[in-house]
Design a protein around this motif. Structure first.
Motif, PDB file in Angstrom:
ATOM      1  N   GLN A 193       6.039  -5.875 -10.448  1.00 22.82           N
ATOM      2  CA  GLN A 193       4.731  -5.581  -9.906  1.00 22.82           C
ATOM      3  C   GLN A 193       3.770  -6.714 -10.255  1.00 22.82           C
ATOM      4  O   GLN A 193       3.818  -7.269 -11.354  1.00 22.82           O
ATOM      5  CB  GLN A 193       4.210  -4.267 -10.496  1.00 22.82           C
ATOM      6  N   VAL A 222      -0.193  -5.360  -6.649  1.00 21.70           N
ATOM      7  CA  VAL A 222       0.721  -5.036  -5.552  1.00 21.70           C
ATOM      8  C   VAL A 222       2.047  -4.592  -6.167  1.00 21.70           C
ATOM      9  O   VAL A 222       2.595  -5.298  -7.012  1.00 21.70           O
ATOM     10  CB  VAL A 222       0.962  -6.246  -4.622  1.00 21.70           C
ATOM     11  N   VAL A 253       6.068  -4.608  -1.232  1.00 24.88           N
ATOM     12  CA  VAL A 253       5.632  -5.539  -0.190  1.00 24.88           C
ATOM     13  C   VAL A 253       6.314  -5.227   1.137  1.00 24.88           C
ATOM     14  O   VAL A 253       7.542  -5.260   1.237  1.00 24.88           O
ATOM     15  CB  VAL A 253       5.933  -7.007  -0.581  1.00 24.88           C
ATOM     16  N   VAL A 255       0.296  -8.914   5.741  1.00 26.47           N
ATOM     17  CA  VAL A 255       0.444  -7.576   5.168  1.00 26.47           C
ATOM     18  C   VAL A 255       0.722  -6.561   6.265  1.00 26.47           C
ATOM     19  O   VAL A 255       0.032  -6.515   7.282  1.00 26.47           O
ATOM     20  CB  VAL A 255      -0.807  -7.177   4.380  1.00 26.47           C
ATOM     21  N   THR A 278       2.660  -1.343   2.496  1.00 25.12           N
ATOM     22  CA  THR A 278       2.418  -2.135   1.296  1.00 25.12           C
ATOM     23  C   THR A 278       1.654  -1.302   0.275  1.00 25.12           C
ATOM     24  O   THR A 278       0.629  -0.697   0.579  1.00 25.12           O
ATOM     25  CB  THR A 278       1.618  -3.406   1.639  1.00 25.12           C
ATOM     26  N   PHE A 281      -0.607  -1.005  -2.918  1.00 21.91           N
ATOM     27  CA  PHE A 281      -1.534  -1.836  -3.679  1.00 21.91           C
ATOM     28  C   PHE A 281      -2.461  -0.955  -4.510  1.00 21.91           C
ATOM     29  O   PHE A 281      -2.568   0.254  -4.312  1.00 21.91           O
ATOM     30  CB  PHE A 281      -2.343  -2.738  -2.739  1.00 21.91           C
ATOM     31  N   ILE A 338      -0.336 -11.680   1.764  1.00 22.76           N
ATOM     32  CA  ILE A 338       0.289 -11.678   0.451  1.00 22.76           C
ATOM     33  C   ILE A 338       0.854 -13.074   0.235  1.00 22.76           C
ATOM     34  O   ILE A 338       1.563 -13.603   1.088  1.00 22.76           O
ATOM     35  CB  ILE A 338       1.393 -10.619   0.335  1.00 22.76           C
ATOM     36  N   LEU A 386      -2.986 -11.344  -3.654  1.00 23.58           N
ATOM     37  CA  LEU A 386      -3.321 -10.603  -2.445  1.00 23.58           C
ATOM     38  C   LEU A 386      -4.584 -11.253  -1.897  1.00 23.58           C
ATOM     39  O   LEU A 386      -5.679 -11.092  -2.441  1.00 23.58           O
ATOM     40  CB  LEU A 386      -3.562  -9.129  -2.752  1.00 23.58           C
ATOM     41  N   ASN A 391      -9.033  -7.131  -2.204  1.00 27.29           N
ATOM     42  CA  ASN A 391      -8.993  -7.717  -3.534  1.00 27.29           C
ATOM     43  C   ASN A 391     -10.421  -7.812  -4.086  1.00 27.29           C
ATOM     44  O   ASN A 391     -11.216  -8.629  -3.614  1.00 27.29           O
ATOM     45  CB  ASN A 391      -8.362  -9.108  -3.486  1.00 27.29           C
TER      46      ASN A 391
END
Length: 218
Positions: A81, A105, A108, A134, A138, A140, A186, A198, A204
């Motif tokens: 991770q 993240v 993926v 992305v 995904t 996150f 990503i 990210l 983010n």
């Protein structure tokens, strides 16, 4: 949903939650899963301009908000991770106050890729890495911690959509982010099978806050 009515919540939206990513969601039925060494032999590289379009995830939707998942979504079993944290601290009286932003993240899913010469963020420069578009599924997380004598201790785990994390991104959310000009990449290092960043202006919190200002060299 217009994201601009939500994005101001991202800086005050995240709690120090475990990044064990216990959320369980089955993979998309039409997702192709490959070992990292074989992923990029399955499809052709594209340009960053095309990668940031909606075509890879949704097909040629021509601005229509009804989306259907394309067949070219791939899954990568990353080695570990990815978690990135930045902290700002200051002194209030005899106490150290601090503000921490974190993004992670844990899984993926991507659609479309391009290899770039280098990617630089607050952690350093990464050469010959990959930019992945992305895709839905995904996993996150983002969170925020704020502690000071004047404001007390506060923590949040919600994202720019006002939803709690960790969680999996949906088609509609990615579509909305694209409409707002957020390409949602990503950054991936195939040599180490790890996520580097990210790259998202909204997802983010470190990028949204301007604490991290990544650059891409094609």
């Amino acid at each position: 949903m217009k994201i601009k009515s939500k994005v101001l919540s991202i800086i005050m939206t995240v709690v120090m939650a475990s990044m064990s990513f216990t959320a369980t969601v089955t993979a998309e039925e039409n997702t192709n899963s490959y070992e990292c060494s074989n992923v990029f032999s399955q499809e052709s590289q594209t340009t960053l301009n095309d990668l940031s379009s909606l075509n890879f995830v949704y097909g040629d939707i021509n601005g229509v908000s009804t989306c259907s998942t394309a067949s070219n979504i791939y899954h990568i079993n990353i080695a570990e991770q990815w978690i990135d944290t930045m902290r700002v601290s200051w002194t209030e009286g005899n106490t150290t106050a601090y503000h921490t932003l974190t993004c992670g993240v844990g899984d993926v899913y991507y659609s479309g890729w391009a290899q770039i010469s280098s990617y630089t963020n607050h952690n350093g420069t990464y050469n010959d890495v990959y930019v992945l578009g992305v895709a839905p599924g995904t996993l996150f997380s983002c969170w925020e911690v704020y502690s000071s004598p004047s404001a007390g201790y506060n923590r949040w785990v919600t994202d720019c959509f006002g939803l709690e994390t960790p969680r999996r991104l949906t088609e509609d959310e990615i579509y909305t982010l694209h409409l707002e000009g957020d390409s949602c990449y990503i950054i991936y290092d195939m040599d180490t099978n790890t996520v580097v960043d990210l790259y998202s202006n909204y997802l983010n919190p470190m990028i949204y806050a301007g604490w991290s200002n990544p650059t891409i060299v094609q």
